[in-house]
Scaffold this active site. Structure first.
Site, short mmCIF file in Angstrom:
data_model
loop_
_atom_site.label_atom_id
_atom_site.label_comp_id
_atom_site.label_asym_id
_atom_site.label_seq_id
_atom_site.Cartn_x
_atom_site.Cartn_y
_atom_site.Cartn_z
N ASP A 276 -2.64 -18.01 1.31
CA ASP A 276 -3.92 -18.79 0.53
C ASP A 276 -4.38 -19.94 1.59
O ASP A 276 -5.59 -20.12 1.85
CB ASP A 276 -3.62 -19.35 -0.59
CG ASP A 276 -2.17 -19.86 -1.12
OD1 ASP A 276 -1.12 -19.91 0.18
OD2 ASP A 276 -1.95 -20.66 -2.06
N ASP B 143 -5.12 -7.07 5.71
CA ASP B 143 -6.33 -6.41 5.31
C ASP B 143 -7.47 -7.43 5.03
O ASP B 143 -8.65 -7.29 5.31
CB ASP B 143 -5.96 -5.48 4.26
CG ASP B 143 -7.11 -4.53 4.07
OD1 ASP B 143 -8.09 -4.66 4.66
OD2 ASP B 143 -7.08 -3.81 3.00
N TYR C 141 0.79 -1.24 0.00
CA TYR C 141 0.01 0.00 -0.05
C TYR C 141 0.92 1.34 -0.18
O TYR C 141 0.31 2.38 -0.26
CB TYR C 141 -0.95 -0.04 1.24
CG TYR C 141 -2.26 -0.99 1.22
CD1 TYR C 141 -2.30 -1.53 -0.11
CD2 TYR C 141 -2.78 -1.29 2.32
CE1 TYR C 141 -3.11 -2.56 -0.21
CE2 TYR C 141 -3.83 -2.16 2.21
CZ TYR C 141 -4.13 -2.85 1.12
OH TYR C 141 -4.98 -3.97 1.12
N LYS D 56 3.73 -15.53 1.87
CA LYS D 56 3.60 -16.11 0.62
C LYS D 56 4.94 -16.32 0.16
O LYS D 56 5.39 -15.95 -1.02
CB LYS D 56 2.85 -15.20 -0.54
CG LYS D 56 2.55 -15.99 -1.78
CD LYS D 56 1.28 -16.95 -1.75
CE LYS D 56 1.25 -17.78 -2.79
NZ LYS D 56 0.49 -18.95 -2.87
N ASP E 1 -10.60 -9.03 7.48
CA ASP E 1 -12.12 -8.82 6.98
C ASP E 1 -12.92 -10.29 7.08
O ASP E 1 -13.91 -10.64 7.51
CB ASP E 1 -12.21 -8.21 5.81
CG ASP E 1 -12.68 -6.79 6.06
OD1 ASP E 1 -11.98 -6.29 6.81
OD2 ASP E 1 -13.27 -6.18 4.64
#
Ligand code: NAD
Length: 357
Positions: A220, A244, A142, A188, A248
């Protein structure tokens, strides 16, 4: 009498409705616990853009930096979605976090027994879930450079330095020490170099916390395991974008986005805010669930002001309110005895907070 200066940012949409209830509960608990809270209303988000032309006026940054903590509602709305990116409320929020240096976002995902049927998962899978997602907040893709758009090509860069990974890892291990002493670090590393650095650095830091069990998981797989068997997690340590998304996902285990708080902390001033947005679709109707914001106020008392007993009062008052069947509209179908407005739920929680004395 001990007194604290709280910077309050209501923002847009339901922001002013939910913050009003958090302040009602804070004032109630402060009166029984014997401390005083002073509130400094600051402008930010779409409303700040409308008034000043900037979604994050410099005065807001200065005054927030002079406070003991920031209590934040939510920002954003369709009205400002067509502005150039730097003028949008969301850009103001990212800049605000960076200015305050709040590098760690703590998001608890707790399933209240009373709302076990509100989750989309089976009760036996979610009963007793108590996860803390510790997400790096001011680095990663970001914020990474270079970023840009050239013709039919656009790019962002995921960058982490060892120092950035170390400081968030320390936070996660310290929090795990106060919980079930388990950290699962998400990355990852099978594909991304930046994730391999993340994994190596977290391994190094873990040597300083021998009592904490560290595991690693690819992002994942983590997304899948959160749905398959969420109880396996205690603290989940993640970078910015992975956190993020996963936080959620974790939030939905509890049933409503209107229930979950968060704390964004660094070395100085912390920002305490619900995980949801400004919910423009229900703004002004008096039906928003204020519990996520009230719970964020409780985190503020606990982590920023050291008022643990006051925070405990609020947490038990929320649990009691749900147990007694008081619900806002979003939870209406889950064992509700009475459907309440935003302000009624705030008053019930405030009363329970005081009664506990
Ligand atoms: P949202 O979280 O605002 O709303 C998603 C859905 O959840 C909506 O149906 C909404 O009514 C419901 N909801 C959210 N909070 C609720 C509450 N307290 N009680 C009951 N229902 C609630 O997400 P969105 O619709 O994607 O975004 C709306 C705006 O909020 C956008 O402009 C977005 O950029 C902004 N946003 C801000 C923040 C923030 O301020 N930290 C976070 C996320 C989104």
């Amino acid at each position: 009498m001990k007194s604290y200066n709280i910077a309050v940012i209501k923002g847009d949409g339901i922001g002013s409705e939910i913050i009003a209830e958090a302040i009602k509960v804070l004032d109630a608990v402060a009166s029984v616990e014997g401390f005083a809270l002073h509130y400094d209303d600051l402008l930010m988000g779409g409303i700040a853009y409308d008034i000043t032309g900037d979604p994050l006026p410099q005065e807001t940054i200065n005054r927030a930096k002079n406070s003991d903590a920031v209590l934040f509602g939510a920002i954003g709305g369709e009205k400002w979605d067509t502005l150039e990116r730097s003028k949008r409320p969301e850009s103001g929020l990212l800049r605000f976090r960076k200015e305050l240096g709040v590098f760690a976002n703590l998001r608890p995902a707790v399933v209240y027994d009373e709302l076990i049927n509100a989750s989309s998962l089976k009760p036996q899978i979610i009963k007793g879930v108590d996860i803390m997602v510790v997400r790096e907040l001011i680095g990663g893709i970001y914020f990474g450079e270079p970023r840009g758009r050239e013709g039919d090509r656009a790019y962002n860069t995921m960058v982490y330095t060892v120092a950035e990974i170390e400081r968030i890892a320390h936070k996660a291990f310290k929090i795990a020490m106060q919980r079930d002493k388990r950290v699962c670090s998400i990355d990852k590393a099978n594909v991304l170099d930046v994730s391999q650095l993340w994994r190596d650095t977290v391994d190094e830091i873990s040597k300083e916390y021998p009592e904490v069990t560290l595991t690693h998981m690819y992002v994942d797989n983590a997304a899948m395991q959160l749905i398959r068997n969420p109880k396996q997690f205690d603290v989940m340590l993640t970078g910015n974008i992975f956190g993020d998304i996963l936080s959620d996902e974790a939030s939905m285990l509890s049933g409503s986005i209107g229930l979950l708080p968060s704390a964004s902390i660094g070395s100085k001033i912390g920002v305490y805010e619900p995980i949801h947005g400004s919910a423009p679709d229900i703004a002004g109707q008096g039906i928003a669930n204020p519990i996520a914001t009230i719970s964020s106020a409780s985190m503020m008392l606990r982590y920023a002001l050291g008022q643990t007993s006051a925070a405990d009062r609020i947490d038990s008052a929320i649990a009691q309110t749900l147990k007694d069947g008081y619900r806002t509209q979003d939870l209406a179908e889950f064992d509700a005895k009475e459907i309440c407005s935003t302000s009624e739920i705030g008053s019930i929680i405030a009363n329970y907070t005081v009664k506990k004395s």
